[in-house]
Scaffold this motif. Sequence first.
Motif, PDB file in Angstrom:
ATOM      1  N   VAL A 290     -10.176  -4.612   2.429  1.00 57.55           N
ATOM      2  CA  VAL A 290      -8.800  -4.498   1.791  1.00 57.55           C
ATOM      3  C   VAL A 290      -8.075  -4.574   3.026  1.00 57.55           C
ATOM      4  CG1 VAL A 290      -9.275  -3.422  -0.306  1.00 57.55           C
ATOM      5  CG2 VAL A 290      -8.695  -2.239   1.541  1.00 57.55           C
ATOM      6  N   VAL A 291      -6.819  -5.053   2.941  1.00 51.87           N
ATOM      7  CA  VAL A 291      -5.661  -5.344   3.865  1.00 51.87           C
ATOM      8  C   VAL A 291      -4.606  -4.999   2.971  1.00 51.87           C
ATOM      9  CG1 VAL A 291      -4.298  -6.613   5.261  1.00 51.87           C
ATOM     10  CG2 VAL A 291      -6.948  -7.229   5.046  1.00 51.87           C
ATOM     11  N   CYS A 292      -3.884  -3.807   3.684  1.00 52.51           N
ATOM     12  CA  CYS A 292      -2.598  -3.192   3.033  1.00 52.51           C
ATOM     13  C   CYS A 292      -1.454  -3.133   4.132  1.00 52.51           C
ATOM     14  CB  CYS A 292      -2.797  -1.935   2.336  1.00 52.51           C
ATOM     15  SG  CYS A 292      -4.041  -1.909   1.017  1.00 52.51           S
ATOM     16  N   ARG A 293      -0.271  -2.772   3.632  1.00 56.80           N
ATOM     17  CA  ARG A 293       0.890  -3.072   4.448  1.00 56.80           C
ATOM     18  C   ARG A 293       0.839  -1.443   5.245  1.00 56.80           C
ATOM     19  NH1 ARG A 293       3.465  -6.942   4.944  1.00 56.80           N
ATOM     20  NH2 ARG A 293       3.462  -8.595   3.482  1.00 56.80           N
ATOM     21  N   HIS A 294       0.293  -0.383   4.420  1.00 56.43           N
ATOM     22  CA  HIS A 294       0.645   1.041   5.217  1.00 56.43           C
ATOM     23  C   HIS A 294      -0.316   1.986   4.060  1.00 56.43           C
ATOM     24  CE1 HIS A 294       3.369   0.941   2.046  1.00 56.43           C
ATOM     25  NE2 HIS A 294       4.119   0.177   2.577  1.00 56.43           N
ATOM     26  N   ILE A 295      -0.441   3.032   4.415  1.00 54.58           N
ATOM     27  CA  ILE A 295      -1.340   3.967   3.776  1.00 54.58           C
ATOM     28  C   ILE A 295      -0.992   4.433   2.307  1.00 54.58           C
ATOM     29  CG2 ILE A 295      -0.557   6.224   4.450  1.00 54.58           C
ATOM     30  CD1 ILE A 295      -4.200   5.109   4.251  1.00 54.58           C
ATOM     31  N   ALA A 296       0.267   4.150   1.935  1.00 55.30           N
ATOM     32  CA  ALA A 296       0.886   4.400   0.670  1.00 55.30           C
ATOM     33  C   ALA A 296       0.625   3.177  -0.212  1.00 55.30           C
ATOM     34  CB  ALA A 296       2.398   4.625   0.737  1.00 55.30           C
ATOM     35  N   HIS A 297       0.551   2.025   0.600  1.00 56.23           N
ATOM     36  CA  HIS A 297      -0.050   0.606  -0.078  1.00 56.23           C
ATOM     37  C   HIS A 297      -1.308   1.054  -0.778  1.00 56.23           C
ATOM     38  CE1 HIS A 297      -0.524  -4.048  -0.137  1.00 56.23           C
ATOM     39  NE2 HIS A 297      -0.579  -3.392  -1.318  1.00 56.23           N
ATOM     40  N   LEU A 298      -2.079   1.339   0.352  1.00 54.06           N
ATOM     41  CA  LEU A 298      -3.654   1.582  -0.001  1.00 54.06           C
ATOM     42  C   LEU A 298      -3.871   2.424  -1.214  1.00 54.06           C
ATOM     43  CD1 LEU A 298      -6.589   1.146   0.327  1.00 54.06           C
ATOM     44  CD2 LEU A 298      -6.534   2.785   2.330  1.00 54.06           C
ATOM     45  N   TYR A 299      -2.967   3.589  -1.199  1.00 51.67           N
ATOM     46  CA  TYR A 299      -3.109   4.579  -2.189  1.00 51.67           C
ATOM     47  C   TYR A 299      -2.675   3.978  -3.437  1.00 51.67           C
ATOM     48  CZ  TYR A 299      -1.618   8.636  -5.470  1.00 51.67           C
ATOM     49  OH  TYR A 299      -1.495   9.194  -6.350  1.00 51.67           O
ATOM     50  N   ARG A 300      -1.684   3.194  -3.755  1.00 52.70           N
ATOM     51  CA  ARG A 300      -1.239   2.535  -4.893  1.00 52.70           C
ATOM     52  C   ARG A 300      -2.187   1.360  -5.418  1.00 52.70           C
ATOM     53  NH1 ARG A 300       3.638   3.039  -2.565  1.00 52.70           N
ATOM     54  NH2 ARG A 300       3.753   0.995  -1.698  1.00 52.70           N
ATOM     55  N   PHE A 301      -2.933   0.826  -4.300  1.00 51.91           N
ATOM     56  CA  PHE A 301      -4.030   0.019  -4.853  1.00 51.91           C
ATOM     57  C   PHE A 301      -5.105   0.563  -5.453  1.00 51.91           C
ATOM     58  CE2 PHE A 301      -8.150  -1.831  -3.501  1.00 51.91           C
ATOM     59  CZ  PHE A 301      -8.078  -3.071  -4.233  1.00 51.91           C
ATOM     60  N   VAL A 302      -5.559   1.681  -4.795  1.00 47.22           N
ATOM     61  CA  VAL A 302      -6.875   2.566  -5.250  1.00 47.22           C
ATOM     62  C   VAL A 302      -6.379   3.128  -6.711  1.00 47.22           C
ATOM     63  CG1 VAL A 302      -8.077   4.595  -5.220  1.00 47.22           C
ATOM     64  CG2 VAL A 302      -7.721   3.217  -3.339  1.00 47.22           C
ATOM     65  N   ARG A 308      -7.706   1.290 -12.939  1.00 49.38           N
ATOM     66  CA  ARG A 308      -8.026   0.481 -14.487  1.00 49.38           C
ATOM     67  C   ARG A 308      -9.179  -0.213 -14.742  1.00 49.38           C
ATOM     68  NH1 ARG A 308      -2.198  -2.724 -13.169  1.00 49.38           N
ATOM     69  NH2 ARG A 308      -0.828  -0.941 -13.241  1.00 49.38           N
ATOM     70  N   LEU A 309      -9.906  -0.226 -13.680  1.00 47.16           N
ATOM     71  CA  LEU A 309     -11.191  -0.936 -13.932  1.00 47.16           C
ATOM     72  C   LEU A 309     -12.574   0.057 -14.554  1.00 47.16           C
ATOM     73  CD1 LEU A 309     -11.345  -3.186 -10.760  1.00 47.16           C
ATOM     74  CD2 LEU A 309     -10.594  -3.785 -12.992  1.00 47.16           C
ATOM     75  N   ASP A 310     -13.050  -0.395 -15.363  1.00 45.11           N
ATOM     76  CA  ASP A 310     -14.270   0.380 -15.988  1.00 45.11           C
ATOM     77  C   ASP A 310     -15.248   0.056 -15.170  1.00 45.11           C
ATOM     78  OD1 ASP A 310     -12.510   1.535 -18.149  1.00 45.11           O
ATOM     79  OD2 ASP A 310     -12.737  -0.371 -19.546  1.00 45.11           O
ATOM     80  N   GLY A 311     -16.137   1.087 -15.294  1.00 48.19           N
ATOM     81  CA  GLY A 311     -17.582   0.877 -14.461  1.00 48.19           C
ATOM     82  C   GLY A 311     -17.619   1.457 -13.322  1.00 48.19           C
ATOM     83  N   ILE A 312     -16.571   1.833 -12.618  1.00 50.33           N
ATOM     84  CA  ILE A 312     -16.741   2.313 -11.298  1.00 50.33           C
ATOM     85  C   ILE A 312     -16.868   3.745 -11.602  1.00 50.33           C
ATOM     86  CG2 ILE A 312     -15.331   2.938  -9.093  1.00 50.33           C
ATOM     87  CD1 ILE A 312     -13.737   0.432  -9.777  1.00 50.33           C
TER      88      ILE A 312
END
Length: 345
Positions: A290-302, A308-312
Amino acid sequence: MMLEDIDETSVLDLLDKQIVHGLVTDPRIPFARLAGILGVSEQTVARRYRSMRQRGMVHIAGLVNAVPLGSTRWMVRLRSTPDKALRLAEALARLPDVSWVSLLSTGSEVTCMSRPRTLEQRDHLLLNTLPRASQVVGLAAYEIMHRFPLDEEWPRYGRLLTARQRRELGPARRWRDDAGPETAMDLSPGDEAMLALLARDGRVSYAQLAAETGWSATRVARRMAELEQAGVLYFDLDFAIERMGYATRGMLWLRVHPGALDTVGRALATCPEVTFVAVTTGATNLVASVVCRHIAHLYRFVTERLGRLDGITDIEITPALRVFKQAQALLHTDHVTLVPQPKRG
């Protein structure tokens, strides 16, 4: 849609980004054709591309997919003592069949992708070279079983073109992930010479390739098309992503219920932050870059996308402290430069 998807800050202007999208779609697209689609002159496109390349913003390479040659791809995680991890990453970056070398934020772990051309090269790296390296105190190797094609190759600048321009550009020149050893083909000395030159510059002219191989330009073009069709040859672009406004990147190691693997993998392939996603062997069964703008962006991505994805069932996040090598290019601070390629005998 996240704010990061539309609010971009970059040293690239609009035309640069449109040119980048054209090159991502077809790395060898003639500049005259791309210029016609974008409504500018051929000289303008060529000048912009040369500038991006000279500034270390982008590098295009023709790479070998060893799977149709009977080999496999491996993601390798190496543990080292903190005082030797930097030296280990630098040494791995110099190996021609190793790519995507990163020192992780723990400071004592290095990851890389191994693309051995033969089973002998695979065994030499995984069973001899790495285990015997004094810096290595632990090793885990994950074989890539399936790579999910992204819905649009990163950096996903397609939205910056009109619908008409996207239609004229056509579908992306994707590599074949379904090619296997049953489609194996032998590579001649001429093939090897051509592939070595393409590794240094994916846009090298047919005339230069003809001079290197001793073939005609027509034969070069035909053979290149055959190798692409067989899945042996594909083209990749390396970017200086920090200069494009992205400060955080890393790997996600996921455990996913087997019945949800395909669904989760396909969903991740649509995320703007994801540059690579594949099913692997090993303790985790899905890996994503993954490529994000900053660590807060990574947090929101996760939390907002993965959540929201089932199965993880489990996830490990390993941000990159420093990236030493991408697909084919070495990284020096914020720019990319070609890694020296040895001639293959």
